[in-house]
Structure formats: C-alpha cells, structure tokens
Design a protein around this motif. Structure first.
Motif, PDB file in Angstrom:
ATOM      1  N   PRO A 168      -1.337   7.413  20.470  1.00  0.00           N
ATOM      2  CA  PRO A 168      -1.863   8.707  20.160  1.00  0.00           C
ATOM      3  C   PRO A 168      -1.995   9.794  21.178  1.00  0.00           C
ATOM      4  CG  PRO A 168      -3.492   7.065  20.597  1.00  0.00           C
ATOM      5  CD  PRO A 168      -2.063   6.444  20.702  1.00  0.00           C
ATOM      6  N   LYS A 169      -2.180  11.126  20.747  1.00  0.00           N
ATOM      7  CA  LYS A 169      -1.849  12.218  21.614  1.00  0.00           C
ATOM      8  C   LYS A 169      -3.074  12.301  22.474  1.00  0.00           C
ATOM      9  CE  LYS A 169       1.538  14.754  18.648  1.00  0.00           C
ATOM     10  NZ  LYS A 169       2.567  13.993  18.859  1.00  0.00           N
ATOM     11  N   LYS A 170      -4.321  12.024  21.932  1.00  0.00           N
ATOM     12  CA  LYS A 170      -5.356  11.989  22.537  1.00  0.00           C
ATOM     13  C   LYS A 170      -6.222  10.715  22.494  1.00  0.00           C
ATOM     14  CE  LYS A 170      -6.632  16.864  21.858  1.00  0.00           C
ATOM     15  NZ  LYS A 170      -7.747  17.948  21.619  1.00  0.00           N
ATOM     16  N   LEU A 171      -7.029  10.491  23.481  1.00  0.00           N
ATOM     17  CA  LEU A 171      -7.794   9.115  23.274  1.00  0.00           C
ATOM     18  C   LEU A 171      -9.096   9.617  22.382  1.00  0.00           C
ATOM     19  CD1 LEU A 171      -7.371   7.677  26.879  1.00  0.00           C
ATOM     20  CD2 LEU A 171      -6.407   7.049  24.836  1.00  0.00           C
ATOM     21  N   ARG A 172      -9.403   8.749  21.697  1.00  0.00           N
ATOM     22  CA  ARG A 172     -10.812   8.796  20.895  1.00  0.00           C
ATOM     23  C   ARG A 172     -11.790   8.505  21.671  1.00  0.00           C
ATOM     24  NH1 ARG A 172      -9.565   6.132  15.378  1.00  0.00           N
ATOM     25  NH2 ARG A 172     -10.265   4.685  16.722  1.00  0.00           N
ATOM     26  N   PRO A 173     -13.169   9.018  21.689  1.00  0.00           N
ATOM     27  CA  PRO A 173     -14.307   8.575  22.294  1.00  0.00           C
ATOM     28  C   PRO A 173     -14.645   7.474  21.539  1.00  0.00           C
ATOM     29  CG  PRO A 173     -14.734  10.601  21.227  1.00  0.00           C
ATOM     30  CD  PRO A 173     -13.209  10.505  21.249  1.00  0.00           C
TER      31      PRO A 173
END
Length: 58
Positions: free
Chosen positions: A52-57
């Motif tokens: 994924p491009k961003k880590l999910r909180p």
C-alpha cells in the motif's frame, strides 16, 4: 457406478489483466468441462502484489 465426490481445485497466477474477466472465462471453461449443473461453487479472490502507498492507522 462410483459414489459422487466433491472436488476442490486451487490455482494462483499473476496477471495485469482484469481479474473479474479472467474469472468469468475460467468459470465458463470449468462449466464446459464438468457441466453447469455439477459446478457447486466458484470464487475469485484478488490480492494486490504491491505494498500500500500509505500505512493505515490501527
């Protein structure tokens, strides 16, 4: 005559084509091989191979 059995076939492959369209083609091929009435279940599961491009909180 032999007793009926339930058979599961698993496969995985990489593609850049539309997975839903490929799934439809595979489902149709299996239906032609075993018969439409004999196909009990067919599922297509897609898993991305890129992170994924961003880590999910959490």
């Amino acid at each position: 005559m032999a007793e009926p059995v339930l058979v599961t076939v698993e496969l995985r492959f990489r593609t850049e084509e539309d997975p839903e369209q490929l799934g439809d083609r595979i489902r149709e091929s299996v239906s032609l091989i075993v018969g439409r009435e004999a196909l009990e279940d067919f599922r297509v599961r897609v898993m991305p191979l890129t992170p994924p491009k961003k880590l999910r909180p959490v």
